[in-house]
Structure formats: C-alpha cells, structure tokens
Write an enzyme that holds these catalytic residues in place. Structure first.
Site, PDB file in Angstrom:
ATOM      1  N   HIS A 188      -8.090  -5.037  -0.589  1.00  0.00           N
ATOM      2  CA  HIS A 188      -6.779  -4.405  -0.448  1.00  0.00           C
ATOM      3  C   HIS A 188      -6.020  -4.925   0.762  1.00  0.00           C
ATOM      4  CE1 HIS A 188      -3.686  -1.372  -0.773  1.00  0.00           C
ATOM      5  NE2 HIS A 188      -3.947  -0.937   0.453  1.00  0.00           N
ATOM      6  N   ASP A 235      -8.710  -6.392  -4.965  1.00  0.00           N
ATOM      7  CA  ASP A 235      -8.291  -5.064  -4.518  1.00  0.00           C
ATOM      8  C   ASP A 235      -8.786  -4.024  -5.510  1.00  0.00           C
ATOM      9  OD1 ASP A 235      -7.042  -2.759  -3.640  1.00  0.00           O
ATOM     10  OD2 ASP A 235      -5.024  -3.605  -3.611  1.00  0.00           O
ATOM     11  N   SER A 290       0.846  -1.197   0.000  1.00  0.00           N
ATOM     12  CA  SER A 290       0.000   0.000   0.000  1.00  0.00           C
ATOM     13  C   SER A 290       0.889   1.257   0.000  1.00  0.00           C
ATOM     14  CB  SER A 290      -0.944  -0.038   1.197  1.00  0.00           C
ATOM     15  OG  SER A 290      -1.933   0.953   1.090  1.00  0.00           O
TER      16      SER A 290
END
Length: 371
Positions: A349, A316, A150
C-alpha cells in the site's frame, strides 16, 4: 513562492462559520492549518488540492517540524517534479480531527480545556466540507485537480461526489470507495490497544503530560503491517536476526522485522495524538460513498463533469485493485471520463509514497492535461 521552499511555514485560518457535521452536530470554531507551494495564477485556475492520508499532515513538501524528516510527498511535489510547483499552486491542509494544527481532540475548547473525547465524531465528508470552506476563504472556486492517496483518495472521491463543481480533475491513488470489514477490523485492533492503555484515562490524558504511548505504538505497529507487502517484508528483512548471531530464546526483538516495527511504533508516538488516531480511523471506517448516495456508487458521480484517474498497485492488499476497479465501473456507468492503471511495485500500500517512477509519469501526465 515559485517552488517548494523548505522554509515554508504553516498558515492558519479560522473558518468564518460553524461547520455542519454528518452526525447532526456542528463544530465551532474550526481552525485549519495548511501549507501552500507555488503561485496562484491571475485566472485562479491552477490550484491543486492534495489530501493527506491517515497519519499524514500539511507538511507535504517541506520538513516536518517535529521529526525533521522531508515532507511526506517531497519526491512528488516541487519545481520540475510531477506536481510541478513552477506551474501549479499546491494546497495541503491538515484534516479536522488531526493533531498538526487543525481542530481536533487535542485542540482547546471554549471552556479552556482540550476537547478530548468531547470532540464530535467526524467523517471523511466532514473533512472535505472543511477543505471546501478553506478553498472558499482562499477565493478558489474551482480546482485544476484534487489529488490523494489512501485516505486522501477517499477525500478526493468525496469532494468529486459532494462538490462536483469544485474540481476539473480527480486523481485517486491506492484508495477505495468504502472501508471493508477487514479494514474496520484492523482499525478496531488499534483503537482497542489505545483504549486499553492505562494512560489513556478515558481520553483525558493531556494534563498528565504523557498519554497512552504504549497503546498508540501497538496501534501503529498493527497498521504499519497493512501498509507493506509480504514480498517487501521478505526482501527487506526475511528471517534475519537483529544485531545478534543466535536466538535469545526470550521475547526481545530477535528478528529485524520485530525491531523495525517497534521503532515504527515508538517514533510515531512522538508526532501523533492518540485521540486523533481514534477519530480519524473511525472516520475512515464510516466511509461508504455508495451508502451516502442511495446505495448505488454510480449515483455518487452523477453530477460530476470532472475527468478521473484511478491508480492501484499490484501488491496493495489493504486497498486492492478490485476496489479501484469498482470506482472505475461506477464512473463508466455515470458517463464520466476516467482512466485507470494498475502499477507493479513491491512495496504494498505504501507504494504511493515511495520511489515508483511509473507513478511519477502517470501523475505528471494526468495533471498536465489542459494546462
């Protein structure tokens, strides 16, 4: 220390020089809070820098001092784990702008008061500059690898682009080379929720004892939805009611998913600073690696000799696979050695933080090359 010792304590370093920022300002003094797992070898060649995500911190594989919960990647980092602390010297630092010991808006400025909104606006590249300065202070000229998921993946990409000599390998998980309009939009909702809270007080809430907890909780709730997938939410909650047999025909948390989000929001306020949330989300929104290098993403990696691995997840939708593919195409165009895999997982995610055995194998395999 040969393993991820639960008793590991934060270490602190004050950088020896002011830190230049993309805004044209400089920040001084700069304190970095970090943790280390595993022993640095005599050649100083086995160091891995792990970069954390938006609301993460340096408590990578040891209990969080506020929540008491295990480190955010304890399943991945430790003796015999994919990032094996019997083999690697693992470093994780709290990013500048955050609130777990590194310099941020809650830190005390030269006048003895918290920086609050006087803290300069920072970027992902500024965060990386601070981490490179930490590596310099630790005497680590070249990393075995830099790893991040991320926002941590953004830092890994930024380090590879701006300090190409500093890492032999780059592992980027569930990330992107820039923030999309949709990403920026979700962050703006969160920032507005914080700033609309009467207790925000223009950012000067530290002396009041209580900050904009309601606004920060709403910001966290909105963001948390983006970390999940529809499939995961349906499997975990569906339309099931929370501790009741029938609907109340009111605005209490009738549904389990509502109760879950409220819990996530409220618990977040116990460990995170609202102003830090403003600053870090803004840093992510400003991130655009191609823009930083003349508008062509491949040019960002022109000087890199590292090998790369990009990992995405099929559920995601915050940083979808197409974002990772764009980095892979740019790396191919620049002549870099790159591998890529899209993994299947139902978690959205957040898959990079959860139990996805295929990810364990990818991480262990990629980091094990050359050791």
């Amino acid at each position: 220390m040969g393993e991820a010792d639960p008793a590991v304590r934060d270490q602190r370093l004050t950088l020896p020089a002011p830190l230049p920022l993309d805004s044209g300002q400089s920040l001084a003094p700069v304190e970095i809070a970090y943790q280390i797992y595993g022993t640095l070898n005599d050649a100083r060649s086995n160091a891995i820098l792990v970069c954390h995500a938006l609301t993460g911190d340096q408590h990578l594989a040891s209990p969080h001092p506020i929540t008491g919960k295990p480190g955010w990647w304890a399943r991945m980092v430790g003796p015999g784990k994919p990032i094996d602390t019997n083999r690697f010297h693992v470093i994780c630092a709290n990013v500048i702008g955050s609130c777990m010991g590194s310099s941020g808006p809650a830190s005390i400025a030269a006048d003895g008061k918290p920086w609050a909104m006087r803290f300069p606006v920072i970027t992902i590249r500024d965060m990386v500059r601070a981490q490179v300065a930490l590596l310099d202070a630790l005497g680590i000229a070249r990393l075995h690898a830099v790893v991040g998921g991320s926002m941590g993946g953004m830092q890994a990409l930024s380090l590879a682009a701006n300090f190409p000599e500093r890492s032999a390998a780059v592992l980027v998980i569930a990330s992107a080379p820039r923030h999309s309009a949709q990403n920026i939009a979700f962050h703006e909702v969160g920032r507005q929720a914080i700033m609309a809270d009467p207790k925000w007080l223009g950012g000067d809430y530290y002396a009041a004892g209580k900050g904009p907890e309601a606004g920060l909780a709403v910001a966290r709730m909105a963001a948390h939805i983006t970390y999940l997938s529809e499939q995961g939410l349906t499997e975990k909650f569906g339309r099931r009611l929370q501790d009741r047999a029938t609907k109340t025909f009111g605005f209490d948390a009738d549904f389990q998913v509502e109760s879950y989000l409220r819990h996530q929001g409220l618990s977040f306020t116990d460990r995170f600073d609202a102003n830090s949330y403003l600053y870090i989300t803004r840093a992510m929104d400003y991130f655009d690696l191609a823009e930083e290098h003349g508008g062509r993403l491949a040019d960002a990696f022109a000087a890199s000799t590292a090998r790369f691995c990009l990992v995405s997840f099929d559920t995601d939708w915050l940083y979808p696979t197409a974002e990772s593919r764009s980095v892979v195409h740019a790396l191919n165009a620049s002549g870099a050695a790159v591998s890529f895999v899209e993994l299947s997982a139902p978690f959205g995610h957040d898959s990079f933080l959860l139990d996805v055995p295929a990810l364990d194998r990818v991480v262990a395999g990629f980091l094990g090359i050359g050791t």
